[in-house]
Design a protein around this motif. Structure first.
Motif, PDB file in Angstrom:
ATOM      1  N   ILE A  39       1.230   5.545  -0.410  1.00  0.00           N
ATOM      2  CA  ILE A  39       0.607   6.870  -0.392  1.00  0.00           C
ATOM      3  C   ILE A  39       1.657   7.880  -0.823  1.00  0.00           C
ATOM      4  O   ILE A  39       2.763   7.914  -0.280  1.00  0.00           O
ATOM      5  N   ASP A  47      -3.220   7.216  -3.415  1.00  0.00           N
ATOM      6  CA  ASP A  47      -2.775   5.950  -2.838  1.00  0.00           C
ATOM      7  C   ASP A  47      -2.956   4.839  -3.865  1.00  0.00           C
ATOM      8  O   ASP A  47      -3.749   4.949  -4.809  1.00  0.00           O
ATOM      9  N   TYR A 107      -7.953   9.686   0.215  1.00  0.00           N
ATOM     10  CA  TYR A 107      -7.061   9.812  -0.939  1.00  0.00           C
ATOM     11  C   TYR A 107      -7.777   9.380  -2.212  1.00  0.00           C
ATOM     12  O   TYR A 107      -8.688   8.545  -2.173  1.00  0.00           O
ATOM     13  N   HIS A 128       0.866  -1.186   0.000  1.00  0.00           N
ATOM     14  CA  HIS A 128       0.000   0.000   0.000  1.00  0.00           C
ATOM     15  C   HIS A 128       0.893   1.222   0.000  1.00  0.00           C
ATOM     16  O   HIS A 128       1.750   1.378   0.872  1.00  0.00           O
ATOM     17  N   ARG A 162      -7.688   7.095  -5.256  1.00  0.00           N
ATOM     18  CA  ARG A 162      -7.024   5.819  -5.556  1.00  0.00           C
ATOM     19  C   ARG A 162      -6.529   5.846  -7.016  1.00  0.00           C
ATOM     20  O   ARG A 162      -7.315   5.847  -7.956  1.00  0.00           O
TER      21      ARG A 162
END
Length: 263
Positions: free
Chosen positions: A135, A148, A181, A133, A183
Protein backbone atom coordinates in the motif's frame (compact mmCIF):
# COMPACT_ATOMS: atom_id res chain seq x y z
CA UNK A 1 -1.02 -19.83 -12.37
CA UNK A 2 2.59 -21.02 -12.25
CA UNK A 3 4.10 -18.31 -10.06
CA UNK A 4 7.65 -19.65 -10.36
CA UNK A 5 7.62 -19.54 -14.16
CA UNK A 6 6.15 -16.03 -14.11
CA UNK A 7 8.80 -14.87 -11.62
CA UNK A 8 11.64 -16.30 -13.70
CA UNK A 9 10.31 -14.71 -16.88
CA UNK A 10 9.94 -11.34 -15.17
CA UNK A 11 13.56 -11.49 -13.99
CA UNK A 12 14.67 -12.17 -17.56
CA UNK A 13 12.59 -9.20 -18.73
CA UNK A 14 14.32 -6.92 -16.22
CA UNK A 15 17.74 -8.24 -17.24
CA UNK A 16 16.78 -7.55 -20.86
CA UNK A 17 15.80 -3.97 -20.03
CA UNK A 18 19.20 -3.43 -18.41
CA UNK A 19 20.94 -4.54 -21.60
CA UNK A 20 18.76 -2.37 -23.85
CA UNK A 21 20.61 0.86 -24.67
CA UNK A 22 18.36 2.29 -27.39
CA UNK A 23 15.56 4.84 -27.20
CA UNK A 24 16.10 6.12 -23.65
CA UNK A 25 15.59 9.83 -23.01
CA UNK A 26 16.94 11.47 -19.85
CA UNK A 27 14.04 13.23 -18.12
CA UNK A 28 15.63 14.20 -14.80
CA UNK A 29 18.98 14.09 -13.05
CA UNK A 30 19.75 15.05 -9.46
CA UNK A 31 22.31 14.17 -6.78
CA UNK A 32 24.07 11.67 -9.08
CA UNK A 33 20.84 9.81 -9.85
CA UNK A 34 19.54 9.79 -13.42
CA UNK A 35 16.03 9.00 -14.65
CA UNK A 36 15.42 8.03 -18.26
CA UNK A 37 12.23 6.89 -19.94
CA UNK A 38 10.74 5.58 -23.13
CA UNK A 39 7.34 4.33 -24.22
CA UNK A 40 6.45 0.96 -22.73
CA UNK A 41 5.76 -1.84 -25.17
CA UNK A 42 3.30 -3.40 -22.74
CA UNK A 43 0.85 -0.63 -21.84
CA UNK A 44 -0.01 2.95 -22.73
CA UNK A 45 2.56 4.60 -20.48
CA UNK A 46 6.28 4.88 -19.83
CA UNK A 47 9.03 2.49 -18.85
CA UNK A 48 11.36 4.33 -16.45
CA UNK A 49 15.03 3.58 -15.89
CA UNK A 50 16.72 5.00 -12.76
CA UNK A 51 20.49 4.73 -12.18
CA UNK A 52 22.73 5.46 -9.23
CA UNK A 53 25.86 4.23 -7.44
CA UNK A 54 25.56 2.65 -3.99
CA UNK A 55 28.70 2.16 -1.83
CA UNK A 56 27.90 -1.46 -0.98
CA UNK A 57 28.53 -4.89 -2.50
CA UNK A 58 25.86 -6.38 -4.77
CA UNK A 59 25.10 -9.24 -2.37
CA UNK A 60 24.54 -7.00 0.65
CA UNK A 61 22.66 -4.39 -1.38
CA UNK A 62 20.30 -6.90 -2.98
CA UNK A 63 19.70 -8.61 0.37
CA UNK A 64 18.83 -5.26 1.95
CA UNK A 65 16.52 -4.15 -0.87
CA UNK A 66 14.76 -7.50 -1.07
CA UNK A 67 13.90 -8.27 2.53
CA UNK A 68 10.25 -7.43 3.32
CA UNK A 69 11.13 -6.42 6.89
CA UNK A 70 13.45 -3.72 5.57
CA UNK A 71 11.29 -2.14 2.91
CA UNK A 72 9.17 0.36 4.82
CA UNK A 73 12.19 1.44 6.90
CA UNK A 74 13.78 3.07 3.85
CA UNK A 75 11.10 3.30 1.14
CA UNK A 76 9.17 6.39 2.21
CA UNK A 77 6.61 5.95 -0.58
CA UNK A 78 5.16 2.84 1.09
CA UNK A 79 2.79 2.59 4.00
CA UNK A 80 2.54 -1.22 3.98
CA UNK A 81 4.77 -3.93 2.52
CA UNK A 82 3.70 -7.38 3.71
CA UNK A 83 4.77 -10.80 2.50
CA UNK A 84 1.53 -12.77 2.23
CA UNK A 85 2.80 -16.01 0.67
CA UNK A 86 6.23 -17.64 0.55
CA UNK A 87 6.90 -19.67 -2.59
CA UNK A 88 10.50 -20.76 -2.21
CA UNK A 89 13.71 -19.77 -0.46
CA UNK A 90 16.82 -21.58 -1.64
CA UNK A 91 19.75 -19.44 -0.60
CA UNK A 92 18.49 -19.07 2.97
CA UNK A 93 18.66 -22.84 3.44
CA UNK A 94 22.47 -23.04 3.46
CA UNK A 95 22.87 -22.12 7.11
CA UNK A 96 20.19 -21.11 9.55
CA UNK A 97 22.55 -19.16 11.76
CA UNK A 98 24.10 -16.85 9.17
CA UNK A 99 22.60 -13.96 7.25
CA UNK A 100 21.78 -14.53 3.59
CA UNK A 101 24.12 -11.71 2.58
CA UNK A 102 27.07 -13.39 4.32
CA UNK A 103 26.23 -16.71 2.67
CA UNK A 104 25.98 -15.12 -0.76
CA UNK A 105 29.27 -13.28 -0.39
CA UNK A 106 31.08 -16.46 0.66
CA UNK A 107 29.74 -18.43 -2.29
CA UNK A 108 30.52 -15.65 -4.74
CA UNK A 109 34.05 -15.31 -3.34
CA UNK A 110 34.59 -19.00 -4.06
CA UNK A 111 33.06 -18.87 -7.54
CA UNK A 112 36.25 -17.86 -9.43
CA UNK A 113 38.15 -20.83 -7.96
CA UNK A 114 35.77 -23.45 -9.32
CA UNK A 115 34.64 -24.51 -12.77
CA UNK A 116 32.30 -22.14 -14.57
CA UNK A 117 29.56 -24.75 -14.76
CA UNK A 118 29.78 -25.30 -11.01
CA UNK A 119 29.74 -21.55 -10.42
CA UNK A 120 26.57 -21.28 -12.49
CA UNK A 121 25.00 -24.10 -10.44
CA UNK A 122 25.80 -22.24 -7.21
CA UNK A 123 24.39 -19.01 -8.62
CA UNK A 124 21.23 -20.87 -9.62
CA UNK A 125 20.72 -21.78 -5.96
CA UNK A 126 20.63 -18.12 -4.96
CA UNK A 127 16.99 -17.35 -5.54
CA UNK A 128 13.97 -16.51 -3.46
CA UNK A 129 10.30 -15.92 -4.30
CA UNK A 130 7.28 -14.54 -2.45
CA UNK A 131 4.03 -12.66 -2.99
CA UNK A 132 3.50 -9.35 -1.25
CA UNK A 133 0.72 -6.84 -0.60
CA UNK A 134 1.81 -3.22 -0.90
CA UNK A 135 0.00 0.00 0.00
CA UNK A 136 1.48 3.34 -1.02
CA UNK A 137 1.17 6.75 0.57
CA UNK A 138 -0.49 9.50 -1.41
CA UNK A 139 1.95 11.70 -3.27
CA UNK A 140 2.20 14.75 -5.52
CA UNK A 141 0.73 16.84 -2.67
CA UNK A 142 -2.25 14.50 -2.42
CA UNK A 143 -3.18 14.67 -6.09
CA UNK A 144 -2.41 10.94 -6.41
CA UNK A 145 -4.24 8.93 -3.77
CA UNK A 146 -2.86 5.73 -2.18
CA UNK A 147 -2.76 2.59 -4.33
CA UNK A 148 -2.40 -1.04 -3.38
CA UNK A 149 -0.67 -3.82 -5.32
CA UNK A 150 -0.35 -7.60 -5.17
CA UNK A 151 3.02 -8.55 -6.65
CA UNK A 152 5.19 -11.60 -7.06
CA UNK A 153 8.74 -10.70 -6.01
CA UNK A 154 11.79 -12.69 -7.06
CA UNK A 155 15.49 -12.45 -6.22
CA UNK A 156 17.98 -14.17 -8.53
CA UNK A 157 21.75 -14.18 -8.80
CA UNK A 158 23.18 -14.17 -12.31
CA UNK A 159 26.72 -14.71 -13.57
CA UNK A 160 29.15 -11.93 -12.68
CA UNK A 161 27.69 -11.28 -9.21
CA UNK A 162 24.70 -9.53 -10.80
CA UNK A 163 21.54 -9.67 -8.70
CA UNK A 164 18.06 -9.04 -10.09
CA UNK A 165 15.06 -8.28 -7.87
CA UNK A 166 11.97 -8.40 -10.05
CA UNK A 167 8.29 -7.87 -9.37
CA UNK A 168 5.06 -8.10 -11.31
CA UNK A 169 1.42 -7.83 -10.33
CA UNK A 170 -0.63 -11.01 -9.95
CA UNK A 171 -3.99 -12.10 -8.63
CA UNK A 172 -3.90 -14.01 -5.35
CA UNK A 173 -6.76 -15.71 -3.45
CA UNK A 174 -7.98 -13.80 -0.44
CA UNK A 175 -6.73 -10.42 -1.64
CA UNK A 176 -9.28 -9.04 -4.11
CA UNK A 177 -9.42 -5.28 -4.80
CA UNK A 178 -11.15 -3.35 -2.02
CA UNK A 179 -13.05 -0.09 -1.90
CA UNK A 180 -10.37 1.37 0.41
CA UNK A 181 -7.72 1.69 -2.30
CA UNK A 182 -7.40 1.82 -6.06
CA UNK A 183 -5.72 -1.41 -7.16
CA UNK A 184 -2.72 -0.52 -9.31
CA UNK A 185 -0.85 -2.85 -11.63
CA UNK A 186 2.90 -3.31 -11.97
CA UNK A 187 4.13 -4.63 -15.26
CA UNK A 188 7.68 -6.03 -15.07
CA UNK A 189 9.55 -3.83 -12.56
CA UNK A 190 12.67 -4.33 -10.52
CA UNK A 191 16.27 -3.66 -9.54
CA UNK A 192 19.54 -4.76 -11.13
CA UNK A 193 22.57 -4.68 -8.81
CA UNK A 194 25.89 -4.94 -10.66
CA UNK A 195 29.44 -4.59 -9.26
CA UNK A 196 31.43 -1.60 -10.49
CA UNK A 197 34.33 -2.80 -12.61
CA UNK A 198 36.82 -0.44 -10.99
CA UNK A 199 35.46 -0.99 -7.47
CA UNK A 200 33.57 -4.27 -6.93
CA UNK A 201 32.82 -3.25 -3.33
CA UNK A 202 30.40 -0.67 -4.78
CA UNK A 203 27.31 -1.36 -6.88
CA UNK A 204 25.60 0.19 -9.83
CA UNK A 205 21.90 0.12 -8.99
CA UNK A 206 19.47 0.34 -11.90
CA UNK A 207 15.73 0.34 -11.26
CA UNK A 208 12.99 -0.20 -13.84
CA UNK A 209 9.39 0.89 -13.27
CA UNK A 210 6.33 0.58 -15.50
CA UNK A 211 3.29 0.99 -13.33
CA UNK A 212 -0.35 1.46 -14.24
CA UNK A 213 -1.66 3.70 -11.50
CA UNK A 214 -5.23 3.27 -12.78
CA UNK A 215 -8.08 5.38 -11.54
CA UNK A 216 -8.90 8.71 -13.17
CA UNK A 217 -5.40 10.14 -13.43
CA UNK A 218 -4.15 12.36 -16.20
CA UNK A 219 -0.98 10.94 -17.81
CA UNK A 220 0.57 14.40 -17.53
CA UNK A 221 0.36 14.26 -13.72
CA UNK A 222 2.17 10.92 -13.64
CA UNK A 223 4.85 12.09 -16.07
CA UNK A 224 5.41 15.26 -14.07
CA UNK A 225 5.71 13.60 -10.66
CA UNK A 226 7.21 10.17 -11.33
CA UNK A 227 10.86 11.17 -12.02
CA UNK A 228 11.27 13.06 -8.73
CA UNK A 229 9.70 10.22 -6.77
CA UNK A 230 12.01 7.68 -8.40
CA UNK A 231 15.09 9.75 -7.59
CA UNK A 232 13.94 9.99 -3.98
CA UNK A 233 13.51 6.21 -3.85
CA UNK A 234 17.14 5.60 -4.89
CA UNK A 235 18.40 8.26 -2.47
CA UNK A 236 16.32 6.73 0.32
CA UNK A 237 17.77 3.30 -0.46
CA UNK A 238 21.28 4.75 -0.34
CA UNK A 239 20.60 6.38 3.02
CA UNK A 240 18.79 3.31 4.32
CA UNK A 241 21.60 0.85 3.70
CA UNK A 242 24.13 3.33 5.08
CA UNK A 243 22.29 3.60 8.38
CA UNK A 244 21.30 -0.06 8.49
CA UNK A 245 23.31 -1.92 11.08
CA UNK A 246 23.24 -5.60 12.00
CA UNK A 247 22.16 -6.17 15.62
CA UNK A 248 24.95 -6.99 18.09
CA UNK A 249 25.91 -10.65 18.21
CA UNK A 250 24.33 -11.43 14.87
CA UNK A 251 25.27 -14.96 13.88
CA UNK A 252 24.58 -18.27 15.56
CA UNK A 253 21.71 -17.91 17.93
CA UNK A 254 22.19 -18.87 21.54
CA UNK A 255 19.49 -20.07 23.90
CA UNK A 256 17.96 -17.34 26.01
CA UNK A 257 19.57 -17.10 29.41
CA UNK A 258 17.95 -14.84 32.01
CA UNK A 259 20.33 -12.53 33.81
CA UNK A 260 21.11 -13.37 37.39
CA UNK A 261 20.39 -10.63 39.87
CA UNK A 262 22.05 -10.36 43.25
CA UNK A 263 19.66 -10.67 46.10
Amino acid sequence: MDYKVLAQQTAQDILGYSQDTSGWKVVKSSKKVTVSSKASKIFHGNLYRVEGIIPESTSKLSDFLYKPENRTTWDKSLKVYNMIHKIDSHFRCFCCCRSSAVIMERILDLAPTILKTESEKLCDLLKDTFICHTITHSFAMGSISPRDFIDIVYLKCFEGNVFVISSKSVEFPGYPPSSDYIRGYNHACGFVCSPLQDNPAHSKLVMFVQTEMRGKLSPSIIEATMPSNLINLILNAKTGIKTHRAPPGRGCRRPYQPSLKKK
